[in-house]
Design a protein around this motif. Structure first.
Motif, PDB file in Angstrom:
ATOM      1  N   VAL A   1      10.027   0.515  -5.237  1.00 52.86           N
ATOM      2  CA  VAL A   1       8.977   2.125  -6.039  1.00 52.86           C
ATOM      3  C   VAL A   1       9.444   2.350  -7.316  1.00 52.86           C
ATOM      4  CG1 VAL A   1       9.200   4.661  -5.589  1.00 52.86           C
ATOM      5  CG2 VAL A   1       9.287   3.599  -3.380  1.00 52.86           C
ATOM      6  N   ALA A   2      10.337   1.776  -7.588  1.00 50.14           N
ATOM      7  CA  ALA A   2      10.899   2.747  -9.176  1.00 50.14           C
ATOM      8  C   ALA A   2       9.357   2.123 -10.402  1.00 50.14           C
ATOM      9  CB  ALA A   2      11.921   1.993  -9.544  1.00 50.14           C
ATOM     10  N   MET A   3       9.915   0.761  -9.744  1.00 49.88           N
ATOM     11  CA  MET A   3       8.797  -0.409 -10.497  1.00 49.88           C
ATOM     12  C   MET A   3       7.122   0.489 -10.167  1.00 49.88           C
ATOM     13  SD  MET A   3      10.297  -4.170  -9.569  1.00 49.88           S
ATOM     14  CE  MET A   3      10.090  -4.479  -8.375  1.00 49.88           C
ATOM     15  N   ALA A   4       6.285   0.618  -9.000  1.00 51.14           N
ATOM     16  CA  ALA A   4       5.690   0.942  -9.161  1.00 51.14           C
ATOM     17  C   ALA A   4       5.269   2.036  -9.743  1.00 51.14           C
ATOM     18  CB  ALA A   4       5.323   1.454  -7.505  1.00 51.14           C
ATOM     19  N   LEU A   5       6.601   3.092 -10.027  1.00 50.07           N
ATOM     20  CA  LEU A   5       5.999   4.452 -10.501  1.00 50.07           C
ATOM     21  C   LEU A   5       5.846   3.765 -12.136  1.00 50.07           C
ATOM     22  CD1 LEU A   5       8.872   6.441  -8.439  1.00 50.07           C
ATOM     23  CD2 LEU A   5       6.517   7.187  -9.086  1.00 50.07           C
ATOM     24  N   PHE A   6       6.254   3.522 -12.096  1.00 43.78           N
ATOM     25  CA  PHE A   6       6.717   3.039 -13.799  1.00 43.78           C
ATOM     26  C   PHE A   6       5.100   2.789 -14.684  1.00 43.78           C
ATOM     27  CE2 PHE A   6      11.490   2.353 -14.494  1.00 43.78           C
ATOM     28  CZ  PHE A   6      11.842   3.241 -14.896  1.00 43.78           C
ATOM     29  N   ASP A   7       4.798   1.795 -13.434  1.00 41.88           N
ATOM     30  CA  ASP A   7       3.768   1.419 -13.836  1.00 41.88           C
ATOM     31  C   ASP A   7       1.854   2.794 -13.614  1.00 41.88           C
ATOM     32  OD1 ASP A   7       5.201  -1.745 -13.773  1.00 41.88           O
ATOM     33  OD2 ASP A   7       3.700  -2.176 -12.417  1.00 41.88           O
TER      34      ASP A   7
ATOM     35  N   ALA B   1      11.784  11.853 -14.957  1.00 42.44           N
ATOM     36  CA  ALA B   1      10.156  12.791 -13.928  1.00 42.44           C
ATOM     37  C   ALA B   1      10.889  12.019 -12.665  1.00 42.44           C
ATOM     38  CB  ALA B   1       9.159  12.363 -14.326  1.00 42.44           C
ATOM     39  N   PHE B   2      11.501  11.016 -12.018  1.00 44.85           N
ATOM     40  CA  PHE B   2      11.840  10.710  -9.975  1.00 44.85           C
ATOM     41  C   PHE B   2      13.753  10.005 -10.946  1.00 44.85           C
ATOM     42  CE2 PHE B   2      10.435   6.661 -12.085  1.00 44.85           C
ATOM     43  CZ  PHE B   2      11.323   6.207 -11.982  1.00 44.85           C
ATOM     44  N   GLN B   3      14.115  10.432  -9.069  1.00 43.19           N
ATOM     45  CA  GLN B   3      15.605  10.070  -9.059  1.00 43.19           C
ATOM     46  C   GLN B   3      15.436   9.491  -7.540  1.00 43.19           C
ATOM     47  OE1 GLN B   3      18.256   9.363 -10.402  1.00 43.19           O
ATOM     48  NE2 GLN B   3      18.582   7.897  -9.029  1.00 43.19           N
TER      49      GLN B   3
ATOM     50  N   GLU C   1       0.794  -1.894   0.402  1.00 42.57           N
ATOM     51  CA  GLU C   1      -0.213   0.005  -0.399  1.00 42.57           C
ATOM     52  C   GLU C   1       1.049   1.404  -0.030  1.00 42.57           C
ATOM     53  OE1 GLU C   1      -0.778  -2.646   2.053  1.00 42.57           O
ATOM     54  OE2 GLU C   1      -2.635  -3.444   1.516  1.00 42.57           O
ATOM     55  N   ALA C   2       2.010   1.286   0.568  1.00 40.36           N
ATOM     56  CA  ALA C   2       2.678   2.418   0.922  1.00 40.36           C
ATOM     57  C   ALA C   2       3.690   2.835  -0.567  1.00 40.36           C
ATOM     58  CB  ALA C   2       4.246   2.933   1.326  1.00 40.36           C
ATOM     59  N   MET C   3       4.068   1.380  -1.491  1.00 39.59           N
ATOM     60  CA  MET C   3       4.829   1.831  -2.561  1.00 39.59           C
ATOM     61  C   MET C   3       3.048   2.488  -3.310  1.00 39.59           C
ATOM     62  SD  MET C   3       7.407   0.262  -1.934  1.00 39.59           S
ATOM     63  CE  MET C   3       8.265  -1.086  -0.720  1.00 39.59           C
ATOM     64  N   LEU C   4       2.562   1.567  -3.500  1.00 38.98           N
ATOM     65  CA  LEU C   4       1.610   2.514  -4.771  1.00 38.98           C
ATOM     66  C   LEU C   4       0.464   3.724  -4.467  1.00 38.98           C
ATOM     67  CD1 LEU C   4      -0.914  -0.874  -5.062  1.00 38.98           C
ATOM     68  CD2 LEU C   4       0.960   0.097  -6.560  1.00 38.98           C
ATOM     69  N   ALA C   5       0.787   3.748  -2.760  1.00 39.94           N
ATOM     70  CA  ALA C   5       0.359   5.794  -2.264  1.00 39.94           C
ATOM     71  C   ALA C   5       1.931   6.214  -3.510  1.00 39.94           C
ATOM     72  CB  ALA C   5      -0.130   5.847  -1.043  1.00 39.94           C
ATOM     73  N   LEU C   6       2.655   5.978  -3.401  1.00 42.19           N
ATOM     74  CA  LEU C   6       3.371   7.190  -2.909  1.00 42.19           C
ATOM     75  C   LEU C   6       3.759   6.848  -4.858  1.00 42.19           C
ATOM     76  CD1 LEU C   6       7.810   6.579  -1.783  1.00 42.19           C
ATOM     77  CD2 LEU C   6       7.031   7.345  -5.068  1.00 42.19           C
ATOM     78  N   ALA C   7       3.522   6.231  -5.454  1.00 40.90           N
ATOM     79  CA  ALA C   7       3.448   5.957  -7.000  1.00 40.90           C
ATOM     80  C   ALA C   7       2.300   7.188  -7.747  1.00 40.90           C
ATOM     81  CB  ALA C   7       3.409   4.441  -7.884  1.00 40.90           C
ATOM     82  N   ARG C   8       1.136   6.959  -6.770  1.00 40.00           N
ATOM     83  CA  ARG C   8      -0.133   7.456  -6.808  1.00 40.00           C
ATOM     84  C   ARG C   8       0.081   8.684  -7.094  1.00 40.00           C
ATOM     85  NH1 ARG C   8      -3.296   5.512  -4.022  1.00 40.00           N
ATOM     86  NH2 ARG C   8      -2.793   6.741  -2.389  1.00 40.00           N
ATOM     87  N   MET C   9       0.582   9.337  -5.297  1.00 37.36           N
ATOM     88  CA  MET C   9       0.989  10.711  -4.998  1.00 37.36           C
ATOM     89  C   MET C   9       2.096  11.287  -6.031  1.00 37.36           C
ATOM     90  SD  MET C   9       0.323   9.642  -0.998  1.00 37.36           S
ATOM     91  CE  MET C   9       0.931  12.043  -0.293  1.00 37.36           C
ATOM     92  N   GLY C  10       3.315  11.209  -6.461  1.00 38.18           N
ATOM     93  CA  GLY C  10       3.511  11.274  -6.925  1.00 38.18           C
ATOM     94  C   GLY C  10       3.062  11.764  -8.551  1.00 38.18           C
TER      95      GLY C  10
END
Length: 422
Positions: free
Chosen positions: A113-119, A126-128, A76-85
């Motif tokens: 986190v990187a995979m979640a952002l890509f997804d 756009a991220f590092q 949930e933390a990973m998905l929330a970070l990706a959504r908010m990012g």
């Protein structure tokens, strides 16, 4: 014995690891291993080797830190970070997301986190992600990017198909994911730790505060507040939420993500209105399980009064988890009792009560509730994992190993069951 305590104090001063949270047997085991390697038999003689900044002190730290992580742990933390990012980028609040994973262990968290952002559709430009750990052996594994079966847990392995290449009995992460993460060695307790770093949009500092004593916990929390942007989010472990709440920091209100943000100037609360932070606990927390079918009624539950809420079993458990996420442990515990009063004994309710007891520093109560959850549901993976971590913290390594083996068998059974119904 006095020398062993002095060695433990030196280790604590270097990395914050409190012997009372991990057990004296762990400290003694790693000390004896290093002494044997150096052919030293006298504790005082070995203590003399542990000067601040010495190679031997770092080697002892490497042994004392036992990595326990996997991809998409606390999903949930990973998905929330990706959504908010993604939302921040779309709204123009950030031109490029800055993310910190601390400590990053063997790399599963920052890569997740990187995979979640890509997804989520966020491009690489756009991220590092900065990923830091005190243990250089862990960083070597992370930099290599090759992982075995233990790094992949749960039934959803779609990300492995998308971002990994099979390499014998292991999996190698794709270069596009590796390129998004910068690994570095660092000590979170150093006076100059990231002193010149620009603020971050997101910080993940999960399941490390629980191993520190109160003064160090507050020191690290203050550092996290300094390093996060005014509109940023800090993610911590499930048992660490109470440590974050303060007149300056509030819950981000994301169910099961354990995210926190700086309070706005118009909502700063007086210190007296903030609940006291719980004492440190010792476990590697995992995402609460999905509610299961009702169990037989608990005689103990019938003796406990709980607030009346007109909701079903799963709704009550969801509310209880949200309250626990926000540090409202008493109210969350009361809702767990209401679940069992209305619907009968429930493994997930006992598991959550165990997390609450853990967060409150009640190790014996936590162990009792985890065992009740496992009694009701022998395959309750999260309860087994937490019980294993608690037993290890208490020095019962053989029992902890047995619980982890049971958890692995339960997970394999779940995965195979999901595949057979696919």
């Amino acid at each position: 014995m006095k020398a062993l305590h002095d060695i433990a104090d030196r280790l604590k001063a270097a990395m914050g690891l409190d012997m009372s949270t991990v057990g004296s047997s762990l400290i003694e085991r790693v000390v004896r291993e290093r002494m044997a390697a150096l052919q030293i038999t006298d504790d005082r003689h070995y203590l003399a080797h542990l000067q601040p900044g010495s190679d031997e002190l770092q080697k002892l730290i490497e042994l004392a830190v036992v990595p326990e992580t996997w991809f998409f742990r606390d999903r949930e933390a990973m998905l929330a970070l990706a959504r908010m990012g993604r939302e921040k980028l779309v709204a123009g609040q950030s031109a490029r997301l800055r993310i910190l994973s601390l400590p990053c262990s063997t790399g599963e968290e920052p890569y997740s986190v990187a995979m979640a952002l890509f997804d989520a559709g966020v491009p690489a430009s756009a991220f590092q992600i900065d990923a830091i750990d005190i243990r250089t052996l862990s960083l070597d594994v992370a930099a290599t990017g090759v992982y075995g079966r233990n790094s992949f847990r749960g039934s959803d392995m779609g990300f492995r198909d998308r971002y990994f290449t099979v390499q014998g009995t292991q999996w190698r992460i794709d270069e596009e994911v590796k390129a998004q993460v910068r690994f570095a060695a660092g000590n979170i307790l150093s006076d100059d730790f990231l002193a010149d770093a620009l603020p971050y949009d997101f910080i993940l500092c999960r399941n490390v505060l629980i191993y520190f004593e109160r003064a160090l916990q507050m020191q690290v929390v203050a550092m996290l507040e300094r390093m996060i942007k005014d509109d940023g989010t800090i993610f911590v472990g499930p048992a660490e939420g109470g440590l974050m709440l303060s007149p300056r920091v509030a819950s981000a209100g994301i169910p099961l993500a354990f995210g926190f943000r700086k309070r706005r100037h118009d909502e700063v609360l007086p210190a007296a209105s903030i609940p006291a932070a719980p004492a440190p606990v010792s476990f590697a927390a995992a995402t609460p399980a999905t509610p299961k079918a009702p169990r037989a009624r608990s005689s103990r539950s019938a003796q406990v009064a709980a607030p009346v809420v007109d909701a079903g079993e799963q709704d009550l458990l969801a509310q209880a988890r949200l309250l626990a996420d926000q540090g409202e442990f008493s109210r969350a515990d009361a809702l767990c009792e209401q679940v069992m009063l209305a619907h009968g004994a429930n493994a997930d309710a006992f598991h959550l009560k165990g997390l609450i007891a853990d967060a409150s520093g009640d190790a014996s109560g936590a162990q009792r509730y985890y065992r009740k959850a496992v009694y009701l549901d022998p395959g309750h993976h999260e309860a087994l994992q937490h019980l294993a971590a608690l037993l290890q913290a208490q020095g019962d390594l053989s029992a902890a190993r047995l619980m982890r083996q049971r958890a692995e068998r339960a997970e394999q059974s779940t995965t195979q069951g999901a595949g057979s119904h696919g």
